[in-house]
Scaffold this motif. Structure first.
Motif, PDB file in Angstrom:
ATOM      1  N   GLY A  49      -2.295  23.024 -71.682  1.00 13.19           N
ATOM      2  CA  GLY A  49      -3.576  22.069 -71.725  1.00 13.19           C
ATOM      3  C   GLY A  49      -4.369  22.004 -72.537  1.00 13.19           C
ATOM      4  N   ALA A  50      -5.411  21.266 -73.044  1.00 13.81           N
ATOM      5  CA  ALA A  50      -6.785  21.064 -73.547  1.00 13.81           C
ATOM      6  C   ALA A  50      -7.635  21.853 -72.815  1.00 13.81           C
ATOM      7  CB  ALA A  50      -6.712  20.147 -74.472  1.00 13.81           C
ATOM      8  N   ALA A  51      -7.191  21.277 -71.558  1.00  9.95           N
ATOM      9  CA  ALA A  51      -8.262  22.010 -70.490  1.00  9.95           C
ATOM     10  C   ALA A  51      -8.078  23.324 -69.902  1.00  9.95           C
ATOM     11  CB  ALA A  51      -8.397  21.046 -68.964  1.00  9.95           C
ATOM     12  N   THR A  52      -6.891  23.802 -70.276  1.00  6.63           N
ATOM     13  CA  THR A  52      -6.486  24.676 -70.051  1.00  6.63           C
ATOM     14  C   THR A  52      -7.635  26.327 -71.043  1.00  6.63           C
ATOM     15  OG1 THR A  52      -4.195  24.242 -68.744  1.00  6.63           O
ATOM     16  CG2 THR A  52      -4.758  27.108 -69.482  1.00  6.63           C
ATOM     17  N   LEU A  53      -7.461  26.001 -72.205  1.00  4.01           N
ATOM     18  CA  LEU A  53      -7.389  25.919 -73.356  1.00  4.01           C
ATOM     19  C   LEU A  53      -9.237  26.379 -73.169  1.00  4.01           C
ATOM     20  CD1 LEU A  53      -5.380  25.443 -76.696  1.00  4.01           C
ATOM     21  CD2 LEU A  53      -4.616  27.560 -74.854  1.00  4.01           C
ATOM     22  N   SER A  54      -9.586  25.223 -72.775  1.00  3.63           N
ATOM     23  CA  SER A  54     -10.923  25.264 -73.057  1.00  3.63           C
ATOM     24  C   SER A  54     -11.577  25.826 -71.833  1.00  3.63           C
ATOM     25  CB  SER A  54     -11.362  23.774 -72.350  1.00  3.63           C
ATOM     26  OG  SER A  54     -13.175  23.995 -72.481  1.00  3.63           O
ATOM     27  N   GLN A  55     -10.794  26.256 -70.652  1.00  2.65           N
ATOM     28  CA  GLN A  55     -11.074  27.103 -69.731  1.00  2.65           C
ATOM     29  C   GLN A  55     -11.192  28.230 -69.849  1.00  2.65           C
ATOM     30  OE1 GLN A  55     -13.329  26.161 -65.639  1.00  2.65           O
ATOM     31  NE2 GLN A  55     -13.098  24.223 -66.858  1.00  2.65           N
ATOM     32  N   ALA A  56      -9.970  28.364 -70.415  1.00  2.00           N
ATOM     33  CA  ALA A  56      -9.785  30.730 -71.260  1.00  2.00           C
ATOM     34  C   ALA A  56     -11.251  30.390 -71.612  1.00  2.00           C
ATOM     35  CB  ALA A  56      -8.926  30.027 -72.054  1.00  2.00           C
ATOM     36  N   ALA A  57     -11.833  30.180 -72.688  1.00  2.00           N
ATOM     37  CA  ALA A  57     -12.977  30.478 -73.043  1.00  2.00           C
ATOM     38  C   ALA A  57     -14.576  30.260 -73.014  1.00  2.00           C
ATOM     39  CB  ALA A  57     -12.807  29.202 -75.038  1.00  2.00           C
ATOM     40  N   ALA A  58     -14.357  29.231 -71.652  1.00  2.00           N
ATOM     41  CA  ALA A  58     -15.920  29.338 -71.297  1.00  2.00           C
ATOM     42  C   ALA A  58     -15.999  29.954 -70.186  1.00  2.00           C
ATOM     43  CB  ALA A  58     -15.319  28.199 -70.114  1.00  2.00           C
ATOM     44  N   GLY A  59     -15.464  30.856 -70.258  1.00  2.00           N
ATOM     45  CA  GLY A  59     -16.305  32.825 -69.596  1.00  2.00           C
ATOM     46  C   GLY A  59     -16.765  32.194 -68.030  1.00  2.00           C
ATOM     47  N   HIS A  60     -16.527  31.497 -67.317  1.00  2.00           N
ATOM     48  CA  HIS A  60     -16.194  30.971 -65.884  1.00  2.00           C
ATOM     49  C   HIS A  60     -15.220  32.586 -65.396  1.00  2.00           C
ATOM     50  CE1 HIS A  60     -19.046  27.652 -66.560  1.00  2.00           C
ATOM     51  NE2 HIS A  60     -17.800  27.416 -67.262  1.00  2.00           N
ATOM     52  N   THR A  67      -1.581  32.634 -71.135  1.00  2.00           N
ATOM     53  CA  THR A  67      -2.844  31.642 -71.565  1.00  2.00           C
ATOM     54  C   THR A  67      -3.880  32.044 -72.572  1.00  2.00           C
ATOM     55  OG1 THR A  67      -2.998  30.556 -69.940  1.00  2.00           O
ATOM     56  CG2 THR A  67      -4.630  30.201 -71.282  1.00  2.00           C
ATOM     57  N   ALA A  68      -4.452  33.558 -72.471  1.00  2.00           N
ATOM     58  CA  ALA A  68      -5.300  33.815 -73.701  1.00  2.00           C
ATOM     59  C   ALA A  68      -4.909  34.552 -75.320  1.00  2.00           C
ATOM     60  CB  ALA A  68      -5.997  35.374 -73.250  1.00  2.00           C
ATOM     61  N   LEU A  69      -3.103  34.261 -75.080  1.00  4.80           N
ATOM     62  CA  LEU A  69      -2.882  35.210 -76.136  1.00  4.80           C
ATOM     63  C   LEU A  69      -1.441  33.550 -76.593  1.00  4.80           C
ATOM     64  CD1 LEU A  69      -0.275  38.065 -74.723  1.00  4.80           C
ATOM     65  CD2 LEU A  69      -2.298  38.658 -76.429  1.00  4.80           C
ATOM     66  N   ALA A  70      -1.805  32.646 -76.325  1.00  5.47           N
ATOM     67  CA  ALA A  70      -1.581  31.169 -76.436  1.00  5.47           C
ATOM     68  C   ALA A  70      -2.260  31.204 -77.584  1.00  5.47           C
ATOM     69  CB  ALA A  70      -1.069  30.268 -75.242  1.00  5.47           C
ATOM     70  N   PHE A  71      -3.719  31.168 -76.605  1.00  6.17           N
ATOM     71  CA  PHE A  71      -4.789  30.280 -77.668  1.00  6.17           C
ATOM     72  C   PHE A  71      -4.771  30.947 -79.330  1.00  6.17           C
ATOM     73  CE2 PHE A  71      -9.491  29.679 -78.721  1.00  6.17           C
ATOM     74  CZ  PHE A  71     -10.013  29.054 -77.524  1.00  6.17           C
ATOM     75  N   ALA A  72      -4.786  32.840 -78.873  1.00 10.01           N
ATOM     76  CA  ALA A  72      -5.215  33.164 -80.139  1.00 10.01           C
ATOM     77  C   ALA A  72      -3.853  32.815 -81.453  1.00 10.01           C
ATOM     78  CB  ALA A  72      -5.034  34.984 -79.386  1.00 10.01           C
ATOM     79  N   ARG A  73      -2.798  32.692 -80.667  1.00 11.84           N
ATOM     80  CA  ARG A  73      -1.671  32.167 -81.906  1.00 11.84           C
ATOM     81  C   ARG A  73      -1.440  31.140 -82.792  1.00 11.84           C
ATOM     82  NH1 ARG A  73       0.973  36.084 -78.269  1.00 11.84           N
ATOM     83  NH2 ARG A  73       1.582  34.617 -76.584  1.00 11.84           N
ATOM     84  N   ALA A  74      -2.029  30.233 -81.035  1.00 10.51           N
ATOM     85  CA  ALA A  74      -2.316  28.648 -81.516  1.00 10.51           C
ATOM     86  C   ALA A  74      -3.556  28.474 -82.648  1.00 10.51           C
ATOM     87  CB  ALA A  74      -2.863  27.727 -80.624  1.00 10.51           C
ATOM     88  N   ALA A  75      -4.203  29.322 -82.553  1.00 16.67           N
ATOM     89  CA  ALA A  75      -5.964  29.623 -83.497  1.00 16.67           C
ATOM     90  C   ALA A  75      -6.081  30.322 -84.780  1.00 16.67           C
ATOM     91  CB  ALA A  75      -6.792  30.239 -82.460  1.00 16.67           C
ATOM     92  N   ALA A  76      -4.780  30.899 -84.755  1.00 21.24           N
ATOM     93  CA  ALA A  76      -4.333  31.833 -86.097  1.00 21.24           C
ATOM     94  C   ALA A  76      -3.860  30.752 -87.057  1.00 21.24           C
ATOM     95  CB  ALA A  76      -3.877  33.311 -85.890  1.00 21.24           C
ATOM     96  N   ASP A  77      -3.450  31.449 -88.468  1.00 22.30           N
ATOM     97  CA  ASP A  77      -2.704  30.852 -89.240  1.00 22.30           C
ATOM     98  C   ASP A  77      -1.502  30.847 -89.010  1.00 22.30           C
ATOM     99  OD1 ASP A  77      -2.039  29.548 -91.997  1.00 22.30           O
ATOM    100  OD2 ASP A  77      -2.819  30.954 -92.979  1.00 22.30           O
TER     101      ASP A  77
END
Length: 312
Positions: A49-60, A67-77
């Motif tokens: 979810g968008a909220a889950t990805l946002s929390q992953a980059a929040a640093g809290h 989740t972190a790996l899914a973020f990286a693959r989604a952000a890459a080309d």
């Protein structure tokens, strides 16, 4: 363009800060919003979810590795496989460092909770067993639950990650096979040449002790008369039942009943006369009793003649 992200909290550890900063830079390079990153990750078969990805980059807090790996693959080309591979490797390295930082206070050890009250040794409890497992996991680099599941399966006994979570939380007692597999898994996660499990025998002994204390003691039937097997209660119940029947038919004799009850219950040491007779003596006694009955009918009193022979 989405709204400007809040800065990473000042109290965030340096390694978690590095991970959050890397994820934010990947998002900025992609030019996508969190909602668009969520849609791209869903198309790749790893929905976040968008909220889950946002929390992953929040640093809290430390995000989950998947989740972190899914973020990286989604952000890459998506069309550039080498770039995706480098992004996931970089994020994986940063996440591993952040997980070690997150578990550092636990891995440092220190006195267990049970030993802080002045006790000479930690209490052997399920909570301290779970605490020891969590410390060894932290010292091994804080492997994920999924990794521990895979490593336990490689050790010969698969422990599902949900069960691993319950064991580490101290909510369930592991079986001997589960604990042995988890100890092997933690040692394997620590890498070659390292061992975080000091004594397997002691951990197994602790687990067995906790199980023995948790198991209920075998039930022992103790009656009101202190008789363990209940035979005395059964005898008294049978006596009361027989007494009731004899009273109904008018054949109950108080003196005779008391004497026989005392003998059956072991109060008197003198047995009834017929209990010590052999077969011949009993037959002779019965013959004399028969003659006494006939004599009674004929008017002859042989009761005095029977008493000496019965008491001898």
């Amino acid at each position: 363009m989405g709204r400007r992200a809040n800065p990473v909290p000042a109290n965030t550890g340096p390694r978690l800060r590095a991970l959050a900063t890397a994820l934010r830079r990947m998002k900025e390079s992609s030019g996508l919003t969190y909602a668009e990153l969520a849609k791209r990750s869903a198309r790749r078969g790893e929905p976040k979810g968008a909220a889950t990805l946002s929390q992953a980059a929040a640093g809290h807090r430390l995000p989950r590795l998947d989740t972190a790996l899914a973020f990286a693959r989604a952000a890459a080309d998506p069309d550039d496989v080498p770039t995706q591979h480098r992004a996931t490797q970089h994020v994986h390295t940063l996440w591993t460092r952040a997980s070690v930082e997150h578990a550092a206070p636990l891995a440092a050890g220190g006195p267990p909770p049970a030993a802080q009250d002045g006790a000479s040794r930690p209490k052997r409890t399920l909570a301290n067993l779970a605490l020891g497992l969590r410390r060894m996991r932290a010292q091994a680099g804080q492997p994920s639950l999924k990794a521990l599941e895979g490593l336990s399966e490689a050790a010969g006994y698969r422990v599902p990650k949900s069960t691993v979570h319950l064991i580490l939380a101290g909510r369930v007692l592991p079986t001997r096979d589960q604990l042995a597999a988890l100890l092997t898994a933690v040692d394997s996660a620590a890498g070659s040449g390292r061992s975080v499990v000091r004594s397997r025998r002691k951990w197994m002994a602790l687990r067995d002790f906790v199980e023995s204390r948790a198991s209920p003691a075998p039930l022992v039937r103790v009656t009101g008369y202190g008789c363990v097997d209940g035979s005395l209660d059964a005898l008294l119940e049978r006596r009361d039942r027989d007494e009731g029947i004899l009273r109904k038919v008018g054949k109950f004799a108080e003196d005779e009943a008391d004497e026989q009850d005392e003998y059956r219950l072991g109060v008197t040491s003198k047995p009834a006369s017929w209990d010590v007779m052999d077969d011949e003596e009993l037959a002779a006694w019965e013959q004399k009793a028969l003659e006494a009955d006939l004599a009674h009918r004929s008017g002859r009193d042989l009761l005095a003649e029977l008493r000496p022979s019965a008491d001898s």
